[in-house]
Design a protein around this motif. Sequence first.
Motif, PDB file in Angstrom:
ATOM      1  N   GLY A 267       3.228  10.922  -8.100  1.00  0.00           N
ATOM      2  CA  GLY A 267       2.179  11.579  -7.318  1.00  0.00           C
ATOM      3  C   GLY A 267       0.784  11.068  -7.589  1.00  0.00           C
ATOM      4  O   GLY A 267      -0.148  11.433  -6.868  1.00  0.00           O
ATOM      5  N   ARG A 268       0.615  10.239  -8.616  1.00  0.00           N
ATOM      6  CA  ARG A 268      -0.706   9.688  -8.913  1.00  0.00           C
ATOM      7  C   ARG A 268      -0.982   8.448  -8.051  1.00  0.00           C
ATOM      8  O   ARG A 268      -0.071   7.843  -7.512  1.00  0.00           O
ATOM      9  N   HIS A 269      -2.268   8.097  -7.953  1.00  0.00           N
ATOM     10  CA  HIS A 269      -2.695   6.887  -7.231  1.00  0.00           C
ATOM     11  C   HIS A 269      -2.120   6.847  -5.813  1.00  0.00           C
ATOM     12  O   HIS A 269      -1.541   5.862  -5.364  1.00  0.00           O
ATOM     13  N   GLY A 270      -2.292   7.955  -5.097  1.00  0.00           N
ATOM     14  CA  GLY A 270      -1.677   8.118  -3.784  1.00  0.00           C
ATOM     15  C   GLY A 270      -2.065   7.060  -2.773  1.00  0.00           C
ATOM     16  O   GLY A 270      -1.242   6.676  -1.924  1.00  0.00           O
ATOM     17  N   GLU A 271      -3.292   6.564  -2.837  1.00  0.00           N
ATOM     18  CA  GLU A 271      -3.738   5.570  -1.856  1.00  0.00           C
ATOM     19  C   GLU A 271      -2.951   4.271  -1.978  1.00  0.00           C
ATOM     20  O   GLU A 271      -2.820   3.513  -1.011  1.00  0.00           O
ATOM     21  N   VAL A 272      -2.434   4.008  -3.164  1.00  0.00           N
ATOM     22  CA  VAL A 272      -1.613   2.811  -3.385  1.00  0.00           C
ATOM     23  C   VAL A 272      -0.126   3.172  -3.315  1.00  0.00           C
ATOM     24  O   VAL A 272       0.685   2.410  -2.785  1.00  0.00           O
ATOM     25  N   ALA A 273       0.227   4.337  -3.842  1.00  0.00           N
ATOM     26  CA  ALA A 273       1.637   4.738  -3.894  1.00  0.00           C
ATOM     27  C   ALA A 273       2.224   4.970  -2.513  1.00  0.00           C
ATOM     28  O   ALA A 273       3.399   4.656  -2.273  1.00  0.00           O
ATOM     29  N   LEU A 274       1.430   5.513  -1.571  1.00  0.00           N
ATOM     30  CA  LEU A 274       1.977   5.829  -0.254  1.00  0.00           C
ATOM     31  C   LEU A 274       2.414   4.577   0.523  1.00  0.00           C
ATOM     32  O   LEU A 274       3.553   4.531   1.015  1.00  0.00           O
ATOM     33  N   PRO A 275       1.562   3.551   0.665  1.00  0.00           N
ATOM     34  CA  PRO A 275       2.059   2.352   1.362  1.00  0.00           C
ATOM     35  C   PRO A 275       3.228   1.696   0.642  1.00  0.00           C
ATOM     36  O   PRO A 275       4.103   1.102   1.279  1.00  0.00           O
ATOM     37  N   LEU A 276       3.261   1.812  -0.689  1.00  0.00           N
ATOM     38  CA  LEU A 276       4.397   1.278  -1.439  1.00  0.00           C
ATOM     39  C   LEU A 276       5.663   2.056  -1.089  1.00  0.00           C
ATOM     40  O   LEU A 276       6.740   1.468  -0.888  1.00  0.00           O
ATOM     41  N   ALA A 277       5.540   3.389  -0.990  1.00  0.00           N
ATOM     42  CA  ALA A 277       6.687   4.226  -0.619  1.00  0.00           C
ATOM     43  C   ALA A 277       7.148   3.915   0.800  1.00  0.00           C
ATOM     44  O   ALA A 277       8.357   3.849   1.076  1.00  0.00           O
ATOM     45  N   GLN A 278       6.206   3.711   1.703  1.00  0.00           N
ATOM     46  CA  GLN A 278       6.565   3.382   3.082  1.00  0.00           C
ATOM     47  C   GLN A 278       7.302   2.054   3.160  1.00  0.00           C
ATOM     48  O   GLN A 278       8.272   1.908   3.910  1.00  0.00           O
ATOM     49  N   ALA A 279       6.869   1.095   2.360  1.00  0.00           N
ATOM     50  CA  ALA A 279       7.557  -0.200   2.318  1.00  0.00           C
ATOM     51  C   ALA A 279       8.952  -0.046   1.720  1.00  0.00           C
ATOM     52  O   ALA A 279       9.908  -0.697   2.170  1.00  0.00           O
ATOM     53  N   ALA A 280       9.081   0.805   0.707  1.00  0.00           N
ATOM     54  CA  ALA A 280      10.396   1.040   0.098  1.00  0.00           C
ATOM     55  C   ALA A 280      11.352   1.657   1.111  1.00  0.00           C
ATOM     56  O   ALA A 280      12.527   1.277   1.191  1.00  0.00           O
ATOM     57  N   ARG A 281      10.864   2.621   1.884  1.00  0.00           N
ATOM     58  CA  ARG A 281      11.712   3.245   2.902  1.00  0.00           C
ATOM     59  C   ARG A 281      12.174   2.210   3.928  1.00  0.00           C
ATOM     60  O   ARG A 281      13.316   2.230   4.377  1.00  0.00           O
ATOM     61  N   ALA A 282      11.275   1.322   4.313  1.00  0.00           N
ATOM     62  CA  ALA A 282      11.624   0.288   5.294  1.00  0.00           C
ATOM     63  C   ALA A 282      12.719  -0.630   4.759  1.00  0.00           C
ATOM     64  O   ALA A 282      13.478  -1.215   5.543  1.00  0.00           O
ATOM     65  N   GLN A 283      12.811  -0.737   3.414  1.00  0.00           N
ATOM     66  CA  GLN A 283      13.830  -1.590   2.793  1.00  0.00           C
ATOM     67  C   GLN A 283      15.027  -0.781   2.292  1.00  0.00           C
ATOM     68  O   GLN A 283      15.885  -1.307   1.571  1.00  0.00           O
ATOM     69  N   ALA A 284      15.079   0.505   2.661  1.00  0.00           N
ATOM     70  CA  ALA A 284      16.176   1.394   2.251  1.00  0.00           C
ATOM     71  C   ALA A 284      16.280   1.523   0.734  1.00  0.00           C
ATOM     72  O   ALA A 284      17.377   1.705   0.189  1.00  0.00           O
TER      73      ALA A 284
END
Length: 286
Positions: A72-89
């Motif tokens: 939950g920390r560093h949300g501005e960086v963590a969110l696009p990283l999470a979105q990229a992870a979802r795109a890669q399953a």
Amino acid sequence: MARSVLAELRADGVDTSLVVLEQNATTPVSMVMVDTAEHTRTCIGVRSLQLTATDGVPYQVLNGCRVLVLDGRHGEVALPLAQAARAQAIPIVLDAESSDRPRFAELLAAADVVVCSAPFPTAHTGERDLLRAMDALLSFHAMSARFVITTRGERGCVMMLRDCAADCSTEKEVYTMQDLDAALAAPQAPSADPVPTPRHFAFCPGAGHAPLPLLCCDALRGATVVDTTGAGDAFVGAAACALVRGLNHADLLRLATFVAGTKCGGRGGHANLPTAEQVRSAGLLL
């Protein structure tokens, strides 16, 4: 301080090749004060630099990644990283302790698995009953999550699954956390296994709603509690490992319970973490 932390991680076999050292940043440090009479603790932390999107998103960490763990920390960086992870399953595990962080709601919505500290579900949803709060998390906040786990310290942990067909066997239907605690307090046949076997229940949210499967695991039997610092992190790490290994829900809870409970037997955040050999010696899958 940073180099000392990295040296400890490397000594434990952790790959730190993607860690960036910032010259003008501060390594976060927490001081823990324990009240042995009241069995409570107070944490005083020195915060680190808050990363933003302008610092760049380290997409390279997803190369070969099999599970992404966020806190939950560093949300501005963590969110696009999470979105990229979802795109890669790539499955996303969110360690949820506080919602008072930038972009936290979006991280919660993106997570495949949510592991909560005991106060989080009720504090975040406004529901007073823990089971109803966990149901609200799945229904309105963690919409992508397959399941939510709430850790309760010496009272073990509770997993609520979204899929009604995921675990069909059940001991009893329950309507509130009070019902569940009463069911869990019922005497059980003695077992020599220090790692409890999770018990199956069904949460009934009300008319018109299908019951939701619950798995409940007691805390590690016979564990000596010396220091609980890092127990939640140990639980989350073991749960992530279980996902990578393809363990079922019950074995995931058993592994996480063993790792977190064993860690509490020594001082410090990771000094008493069990080795893979200790895990296998306890009869657990890894």
